[in-house]
Design an enzyme around this catalytic site. Sequence first.
Site, mmCIF file in Angstrom:
data_model
loop_
_atom_site.group_PDB
_atom_site.id
_atom_site.type_symbol
_atom_site.label_atom_id
_atom_site.label_comp_id
_atom_site.label_asym_id
_atom_site.label_seq_id
_atom_site.Cartn_x
_atom_site.Cartn_y
_atom_site.Cartn_z
ATOM 1 C CE LYS A 116 -3.078 -3.048 0.046
ATOM 2 N NZ LYS A 116 -3.766 -3.419 -1.194
ATOM 3 C CE LYS A 158 -4.966 4.251 6.187
ATOM 4 N NZ LYS A 158 -5.674 4.544 4.915
ATOM 5 C CD GLU A 200 -3.243 7.368 4.517
ATOM 6 O OE1 GLU A 200 -4.407 6.959 4.446
ATOM 7 O OE2 GLU A 200 -2.467 7.349 3.532
ATOM 8 C CG PHE A 202 -8.463 10.098 11.392
ATOM 9 C CD1 PHE A 202 -8.736 8.786 11.049
ATOM 10 C CD2 PHE A 202 -9.463 10.845 12.031
ATOM 11 C CE1 PHE A 202 -9.967 8.213 11.334
ATOM 12 C CE2 PHE A 202 -10.698 10.275 12.310
ATOM 13 C CZ PHE A 202 -10.950 8.954 11.968
ATOM 14 N NE ARG A 292 -11.207 -8.287 -4.758
ATOM 15 C CZ ARG A 292 -10.707 -7.465 -3.856
ATOM 16 N NH1 ARG A 292 -9.402 -7.327 -3.729
ATOM 17 N NH2 ARG A 292 -11.506 -6.748 -3.071
ATOM 18 C CB VAL A 295 -18.091 -9.048 -3.914
ATOM 19 C CG1 VAL A 295 -19.515 -9.450 -3.552
ATOM 20 C CG2 VAL A 295 -17.088 -10.021 -3.317
HETATM 21 C C1 MV4 Z 1 -8.462 5.728 6.408
HETATM 22 C C2 MV4 Z 1 -9.527 6.251 7.160
HETATM 23 C C3 MV4 Z 1 -9.399 7.551 7.625
HETATM 24 N N1 MV4 Z 1 -8.269 8.257 7.363
HETATM 25 N N2 MV4 Z 1 -7.367 6.469 6.175
HETATM 26 C C4 MV4 Z 1 -10.198 1.302 6.004
HETATM 27 C C5 MV4 Z 1 -9.923 0.318 4.926
HETATM 28 C C6 MV4 Z 1 -8.620 0.705 4.368
HETATM 29 N N3 MV4 Z 1 -8.578 0.451 2.973
HETATM 30 C C7 MV4 Z 1 -8.493 2.157 4.666
HETATM 31 N N4 MV4 Z 1 -9.482 2.455 5.636
HETATM 32 C C8 MV4 Z 1 -9.563 3.691 6.162
HETATM 33 N N5 MV4 Z 1 -8.494 4.493 5.925
HETATM 34 C C9 MV4 Z 1 -7.281 7.689 6.662
HETATM 35 N N6 MV4 Z 1 -6.161 8.423 6.419
HETATM 36 C C10 MV4 Z 1 -10.650 5.460 7.389
HETATM 37 C C11 MV4 Z 1 -10.672 4.171 6.895
HETATM 38 C C12 MV4 Z 1 -11.861 3.406 7.195
HETATM 39 C C13 MV4 Z 1 -12.728 2.951 6.184
HETATM 40 C C14 MV4 Z 1 -12.498 3.209 4.842
HETATM 41 C C15 MV4 Z 1 -13.346 2.732 3.880
HETATM 42 C C16 MV4 Z 1 -14.475 2.035 4.236
HETATM 43 C C17 MV4 Z 1 -14.735 1.768 5.552
HETATM 44 C C18 MV4 Z 1 -13.876 2.227 6.539
HETATM 45 C C19 MV4 Z 1 -14.154 1.953 7.881
HETATM 46 C C20 MV4 Z 1 -13.304 2.402 8.840
HETATM 47 C C21 MV4 Z 1 -12.148 3.110 8.506
#
Ligand code: MV4
Length: 449
Positions: A116, A158, A200, A202, A292, A295
């Site tokens: 990532k 992350k 990163e 938030f 990919r 779903v």
């Molecule tokens: C984030 C975020 C807030 N800020 N990054 C969750 C899945 C992963 N692919 C990245 N995710 C998130 N990254 C930053 N900088 C919040 C989430 C996140 C989220 C993102 C997409 C769909 C559902 C989520 C549920 C909780 C947190």
Amino acid sequence: MIKKVLIANRGEIALRIMRTCHEMGLKTVAVFSTADRDSLHVRFSDEAVCIGPPESRDSYLRPDRIIAAAEVTGADAIHPGYGFLSENAAFSEICADHKIKFIGASPENIRLMGNKSFAKKTMLAAGVPVVPGSDGEVATPEEGLKVAEEMGFPVMIKASAGGGGRGMRLATGSDEFERQFKTASAEAGSAFGNEGVYIEKFVSGPRHIEIQVLGDGTGSCIHFGERECSIQRRHQKLVEESPSPVVDANLRARMGESAILGASSVNYEGAGTVEFLLDDQGNYYFMEMNTRIQVEHPVTEEVTDCDLVEYQIRVAMGEKVRKRDIPLLGHAIECRINAENPFNNFSPSPGLIQTFHPSGGHGVRVDTHAYAGYQIPPYYDSMIAKLIVRARTRDLAIRKMLRALDEFVIEGVHTTIPFHQQLLSSDAFQKGDFDTRFLETFVLKPPNL
Ligand code: MV4
């Protein structure tokens, strides 16, 4: 040329892929574990090969057995579906070594997007908006803290090897940063064998919006609009729709252009999904790219009238992608019907399906491998059907979905149907007023006894 496709998957997606293969005049080979002997993907394929015992790691996740099945049946291509080996770069390479066409992304693309931190750097370099943060991985908590303090809290830590919500930690201030950093890094080390993490800013209460793309490996790439995927529970999507209630033509054009920019910069081949976070100010940021078929691809198929699996196969056969704008027509919604009890924390509910009556009628599509008398094995994903509707407007699609949910009868196991009925009846859902936190506070009414 591809004449015979081995489908390295099970369940509804194996059937879904098989249908397109047969329409294209291609022969199909199913593979199955001993738990899936009576599955429809075995019955509907031209040939079927048993690849091992029920546990995925001994069957659907075994490259050696799948390659052997392809060799004995003379399959010249393998479609991996989603999950299992679909984003495994080594498997994609093994297929190439055996002169079998992997219907999916190149090993290089899978490897790049699987990390990532590299993926984010690549997108930034291509001119795609990314969440402000560290320049790649940070090696020490001290280095991470410096980045966080310059940027301001809260920050996300992350795992480079994470994704889909795995290996993330929130740090709300300097005092807890070191502890969260070390926890994230240690967890990533044991879960993925890679301790690398990046930092990163938030993004609070984002929506999850993703763009479907298709590339031909030469830098030519098109997009098929967005899917709204904010209705998730513990990073599992439950409802997806296209278009998003908050994406207008202008935002769609910009996000679509960004997705194409990113995918074409890596000469992306095949169908892919570029995931974005959309904040409450209308800013979007690259999050991950999935290499990919997903779903939720049917909602895109319904609003674009394109068969995405057919496009995957045509690109794998060497066909070029012609640059064009793909119009979206109407509105599509998908509800994932899982064998889970929504009134008991969505606990899995495998077992015998006694009655199975799928919904029908105009604008209703059911992608499923289930039938009356089917025994849901406990070893795999709990999804047993996808109910997809399309109508001219979002309001009409919601009404059609409520009608279709009402008509769907499944007896013998618990399902998520009552959850969907309550969700789609809610004011907030109907107004399109939700983000990725929505299900954290959504309260289900107890079932009528
Ligand atoms: C984030 C975020 C807030 N800020 N990054 C969750 C899945 C992963 N692919 C990245 N995710 C998130 N990254 C930053 N900088 C919040 C989430 C996140 C989220 C993102 C997409 C769909 C559902 C989520 C549920 C909780 C947190």
